[in-house]
Motif scaffolding. Structure first.
Motif, PDB file in Angstrom:
ATOM      1  N   HIS A  43      19.344  48.349  31.386  1.00  0.00           N
ATOM      2  CA  HIS A  43      18.731  47.690  32.547  1.00  0.00           C
ATOM      3  C   HIS A  43      19.796  47.480  33.592  1.00  0.00           C
ATOM      4  CE1 HIS A  43      15.150  46.715  30.248  1.00  0.00           C
ATOM      5  NE2 HIS A  43      15.915  46.194  29.300  1.00  0.00           N
ATOM      6  N   GLY A  44      19.364  47.303  34.841  1.00  0.00           N
ATOM      7  CA  GLY A  44      20.263  46.867  35.902  1.00  0.00           C
ATOM      8  C   GLY A  44      21.202  47.947  36.373  1.00  0.00           C
ATOM      9  N   ARG A  45      22.415  47.534  36.765  1.00  0.00           N
ATOM     10  CA  ARG A  45      23.362  48.449  37.391  1.00  0.00           C
ATOM     11  C   ARG A  45      24.768  48.123  36.918  1.00  0.00           C
ATOM     12  NH1 ARG A  45      26.084  45.501  41.170  1.00  0.00           N
ATOM     13  NH2 ARG A  45      25.100  43.547  41.785  1.00  0.00           N
ATOM     14  N   THR A  46      25.693  48.987  37.296  1.00  0.00           N
ATOM     15  CA  THR A  46      27.100  48.692  37.025  1.00  0.00           C
ATOM     16  C   THR A  46      27.643  47.940  38.241  1.00  0.00           C
ATOM     17  OG1 THR A  46      27.663  50.863  37.864  1.00  0.00           O
ATOM     18  CG2 THR A  46      27.406  50.642  35.486  1.00  0.00           C
ATOM     19  N   PHE A  47      28.976  47.845  38.331  1.00  0.00           N
ATOM     20  CA  PHE A  47      29.566  47.045  39.409  1.00  0.00           C
ATOM     21  C   PHE A  47      29.605  47.828  40.713  1.00  0.00           C
ATOM     22  CE2 PHE A  47      32.070  45.883  35.505  1.00  0.00           C
ATOM     23  CZ  PHE A  47      31.266  44.808  35.181  1.00  0.00           C
ATOM     24  N   SER A  48      29.501  47.065  41.836  1.00  0.00           N
ATOM     25  CA  SER A  48      29.701  47.719  43.134  1.00  0.00           C
ATOM     26  C   SER A  48      31.191  47.699  43.444  1.00  0.00           C
ATOM     27  CB  SER A  48      28.918  46.979  44.209  1.00  0.00           C
ATOM     28  OG  SER A  48      29.558  45.744  44.463  1.00  0.00           O
ATOM     29  N   GLU A  49      31.559  48.518  44.403  1.00  0.00           N
ATOM     30  CA  GLU A  49      32.973  48.604  44.759  1.00  0.00           C
ATOM     31  C   GLU A  49      33.494  47.250  45.260  1.00  0.00           C
ATOM     32  OE1 GLU A  49      35.512  51.505  47.570  1.00  0.00           O
ATOM     33  OE2 GLU A  49      33.573  52.332  46.903  1.00  0.00           O
ATOM     34  N   THR A  50      32.641  46.563  46.042  1.00  0.00           N
ATOM     35  CA  THR A  50      33.012  45.251  46.573  1.00  0.00           C
ATOM     36  C   THR A  50      33.256  44.261  45.442  1.00  0.00           C
ATOM     37  OG1 THR A  50      31.200  45.778  48.049  1.00  0.00           O
ATOM     38  CG2 THR A  50      32.393  43.714  48.460  1.00  0.00           C
ATOM     39  N   GLU A  51      32.355  44.276  44.488  1.00  0.00           N
ATOM     40  CA  GLU A  51      32.497  43.347  43.366  1.00  0.00           C
ATOM     41  C   GLU A  51      33.794  43.590  42.614  1.00  0.00           C
ATOM     42  OE1 GLU A  51      27.728  42.734  42.419  1.00  0.00           O
ATOM     43  OE2 GLU A  51      28.872  44.309  41.410  1.00  0.00           O
ATOM     44  N   GLU A  52      34.130  44.883  42.443  1.00  0.00           N
ATOM     45  CA  GLU A  52      35.366  45.220  41.741  1.00  0.00           C
ATOM     46  C   GLU A  52      36.574  44.739  42.544  1.00  0.00           C
ATOM     47  OE1 GLU A  52      35.508  49.383  40.842  1.00  0.00           O
ATOM     48  OE2 GLU A  52      34.150  49.188  39.138  1.00  0.00           O
ATOM     49  N   ARG A  53      36.538  45.047  43.840  1.00  0.00           N
ATOM     50  CA  ARG A  53      37.702  44.735  44.670  1.00  0.00           C
ATOM     51  C   ARG A  53      37.865  43.228  44.815  1.00  0.00           C
ATOM     52  NH1 ARG A  53      36.910  46.490  49.863  1.00  0.00           N
ATOM     53  NH2 ARG A  53      35.757  48.186  48.929  1.00  0.00           N
ATOM     54  N   ALA A  54      36.753  42.528  45.034  1.00  0.00           N
ATOM     55  CA  ALA A  54      36.837  41.101  45.300  1.00  0.00           C
ATOM     56  C   ALA A  54      36.904  40.267  44.030  1.00  0.00           C
ATOM     57  CB  ALA A  54      35.634  40.670  46.131  1.00  0.00           C
ATOM     58  N   GLY A  55      36.671  40.871  42.898  1.00  0.00           N
ATOM     59  CA  GLY A  55      36.697  40.097  41.653  1.00  0.00           C
ATOM     60  C   GLY A  55      35.554  39.118  41.595  1.00  0.00           C
ATOM     61  N   LYS A  56      34.359  39.609  41.919  1.00  0.00           N
ATOM     62  CA  LYS A  56      33.169  38.759  41.885  1.00  0.00           C
ATOM     63  C   LYS A  56      32.812  38.389  40.458  1.00  0.00           C
ATOM     64  CE  LYS A  56      31.381  38.577  46.215  1.00  0.00           C
ATOM     65  NZ  LYS A  56      30.718  39.732  46.808  1.00  0.00           N
ATOM     66  N   ALA A  57      32.110  37.251  40.329  1.00  0.00           N
ATOM     67  CA  ALA A  57      31.680  36.809  38.998  1.00  0.00           C
ATOM     68  C   ALA A  57      30.371  37.492  38.618  1.00  0.00           C
ATOM     69  CB  ALA A  57      31.533  35.299  38.969  1.00  0.00           C
ATOM     70  N   VAL A  58      30.472  38.748  38.252  1.00  0.00           N
ATOM     71  CA  VAL A  58      29.302  39.490  37.781  1.00  0.00           C
ATOM     72  C   VAL A  58      29.661  40.095  36.435  1.00  0.00           C
ATOM     73  CG1 VAL A  58      28.323  40.029  40.040  1.00  0.00           C
ATOM     74  CG2 VAL A  58      30.095  41.504  39.064  1.00  0.00           C
ATOM     75  N   CYS A  59      28.656  40.422  35.643  1.00  0.00           N
ATOM     76  CA  CYS A  59      28.952  41.020  34.341  1.00  0.00           C
ATOM     77  C   CYS A  59      27.822  41.929  33.867  1.00  0.00           C
ATOM     78  CB  CYS A  59      29.233  39.946  33.295  1.00  0.00           C
ATOM     79  SG  CYS A  59      27.873  38.812  33.048  1.00  0.00           S
TER      80      CYS A  59
END
Lengths: 400, 234
Positions: A134-150
């Motif tokens: 389900h869902g998606r993998t990380f976006s480039e922004t999330e990777e670069r910014a170190g967002k709290a996603v998992c």
């Protein structure tokens, strides 16, 4: 003449149904045992190699220290420069994923679950051959910014969310909450017995900032390009890292490069050897079945001496009597082979279900067992047939 | 019509064993049998009549002397060549019937045809006809265990006759049968000899059975003691 002889043999078998059945019982059991053992063994091998393939059979892992597992024994972790160097200089590497792992407790509403967080990037999924449920993998922004996603594994989902779709929910890890953006398809146990689905994957930077508090990388997961030699890739990796970590020529590596294929080969190798051993033991029982056929055929020759005398008197040639008894033995043993194959198919299907290994129909072993049982008929039927054909018709007719 | 003879034994001897324990069963037999004859071979036990019968039936070869069957020297033939001779020209009837157990009458009669390579259709037809000729119509699918002695011997005769042999060799064909059944069997054999011209060689020790034959050869101690033709049998 062959057809007629076959007819004679079939009539003789039909005349002695009970004895014929007992004669072939040994072959039936032997063939069934061989095929069942080999089929189940193949299934077990397949399930082991499937598990390892699910890890990514072309995956090479690089960890600091000489031990696999937590704690590098004083050896320094990798830096992001190491990651870049590997990416740029190892031509055989397809995907290189950095991994920082931490043991954490994940909480969702009233449920909590002790699991492992892996900080990495989308290359982690590519290198490890992961697929999303389900869902998606990380976006480039999330990777670069170190967002709290998992992205969570199937076990974590089950423990925290039960049957619910976790995408969009927030779970708490230590002091921060983190949005679940994806869920991985389950892979099951790893070859080492650990649950690969018990994992929470976050962007590398998120873990470095919020959990580990350093720029270090615990592990590199490197997937080797299709067709490239894994051994060569491992050698290149070793050389490169020795150089980067300034290891003198007489010093040992302070890191390890391991590939899953090695593990796969070791483990499937074991089941293959076991399969062969079991198959060989079963083959002995097939041989014993063959001796049973010889036994019965010899008894049969003695018992049917008069019949042989009649046939010879009527004008049967020596080779016709020989052929008749030989064909009888071959027909009997082939029949045993066929029944054995049927029995083995049923038994392997049932046992495969019970043992939880896949049922794989192996035409080679079925054909080989059948041919072997026919050959047993020829080999063990020849001596009694020879004896029958060589009888003197006068003595044979007088035999009581 | 008996010249040239169908069967000619010349100075045939048969010795079993070697050295001091050797036993000479036949001590020089001369015998010529013509086409269509009905010959009874008589003699006390140990007289060599069975040995002679085995040689005449191409089941055995003489130690010395010659056996010509249709001008062919049987003593010079290989085992398989003699088998082919039996297959194509000879039919056997034994004292003990010697039918295949647990096998129907029809299949028993078919047996020689299988070795002759006839196809299934021809085999069935010929076997049924042979069984009909011996009066066993309707008994085709009975096994020997379900038949009386006389019926079993009829099946055996049908098996011998189904190939229309030149010679029928009968070794004490009535030895295991009562008087009435013996007569019936002998009538059957006589009719094959009379109506189809089949040469019959029969070993017996019963004079009233031998009386069916047109010629009686008496063996004593490995030699032909007497050989005389009798008038038409009653």
């Amino acid at each position: 003449m062959l057809w007629n002889t076959l007819l004679l043999a079939l009539r003789a078998i039909r005349r002695n149904l009970m004895r014929s059945f007992l004669t072939i019982l040994g072959i039936v059991i032997g063939v069934a045992a061989v095929i069942t053992m080999v089929t189940l063994g193949n299934g077990a091998t397949k399930s082991v190699s499937d598990q390892i393939a699910s890890m990514g059979s072309n995956l090479v892992m690089v960890v600091p220290g000489q031990r696999f597992g937590p704690g590098s024994g004083g050896a320094p972790n990798f830096k992001s420069a190491d990651l870049e160097a590997v990416r740029n200089q190892i031509s055989a590497a397809e995907w290189v994923a950095p991994v920082v792992s931490k043991s954490v407790t994940a909480v969702y509403q009233a449920s909590n679950w002790a699991t492992v967080v892996a900080g990495s990037n989308n290359d982690y999924f590519r290198a490890g051959n992961w697929e999303l449920a389900h869902g998606r993998t990380f976006s480039e922004t999330e990777e670069r910014a170190g967002k709290a996603v998992c992205v969570i594994g199937a076990t974590v989902r089950e423990k925290l969310f039960g049957g619910q779709n976790p995408v969009g929910s927030e779970i708490r890890i230590k002091q921060f909450s983190c949005e679940v953006v994806g869920m991985l398809k389950p892979k099951g146990q790893s070859a080492m017995g650990s649950d690969q689905d018990d994992i929470v994957v976050m962007p590398l930077r998120t873990v470095q900032r919020r959990l580990s508090g350093s720029q270090d990388i615990n592990r590199l997961s490197v997937s080797v390009r299709d067709g490239a030699s894994i051994d060569a890739a491992k050698r290149q990796l070793t050389l490169l890292l020795r150089e980067r970590r300034n290891i003198a020529e007489n010093e040992e590596d302070d890191f390890r490069v391991m590939d899953t294929r090695q593990i796969a080969e070791t483990l499937t190798g074991t089941t293959k050897i076991l399969t062969m051993l079991l198959g060989a033991v079963a083959a002995v029982s097939l041989l014993v079945g063959g001796i049973g056929i010889m036994n019965i055929m010899l008894v049969s020759v003695t018992e049917r001496t008069r019949e042989i005398g009649i046939r010879l008197a009527i004008g049967a040639l020596e080779r016709e009597v020989l052929l008749q008894f030989l064909i009888e033995a071959v027909v009997l043993s082939s029949l045993g082979g066929l029944i054995g194959i049927a029995l083995a198919t049923g038994a392997s299907m049932g046992l495969a279900g019970v043992m939880g290994v896949p049922y794989i129909f192996d035409p080679a072993i079925n054909i080989a067992s059948f041919l072997f049982s026919a050959a047993i008929g020829v080999i063990f039927g020849y001596f009694p047939a020879r004896r029958a054909a060589g009888l003197n018709p006068i003595d044979a007719l007088r035999h009581e | 019509m008996s010249d040239p003879a169908l069967i000619r034994l010349s100075a045939v001897t048969k010795t079993y064993g070697q050295g001091p324990s050797a036993f000479q069963a036949l001590k020089g037999i001369d015998l010529a049998i013509g086409q269509g004859e009905f010959v009874a071979i008589m003699g006390p036990s140990g007289s060599g009549k069975s040995t002679a019968m085995n040689i005449l039936g191409c089941l055995d070869v003489p130690t010395d002397g010659s056996y010509e069957f249709q001008g062919v020297h049987v003593e010079r033939l290989q085992r398989d060549e003699r088998a082919l001779l039996r297959r194509h020209f000879l039919g056997f009837v034994f004292q003990g019937f010697n039918l295949l157990a647990r096998t129907t009458a029809l299949e028993n009669v078919e047996l020689p045809l299988i070795y002759r390579g006839h196809d299934a259709g021809a085999r069935h037809a010929a076997a049924r006809e042979a069984l009909r000729q011996v009066g066993l119509q309707g008994w085709e699918h009975h096994t020997p265990a379900e038949l009386s002695g006389g019926q079993q011997q009829r099946v055996a005769i049908a098996r011998a006759m189904v190939t229309s042999p030149l010679v029928l060799l009968a070794d004490e064909p009535t030895g295991n049968l009562d008087t009435k059944t013996s007569r019936e069997i002998m009538d059957l054999i006589t009719s094959f000899n009379r109506d189809r011209g089949i040469t019959v060689l029969m070993v017996t020790h019963e004079p009233d059975i031998a009386a069916f034959a047109g010629r009686v050869v008496r063996f004593v101690d490995g030699r032909v003691d007497s050989d005389h033709r009798q008038g038409e049998a009653a």
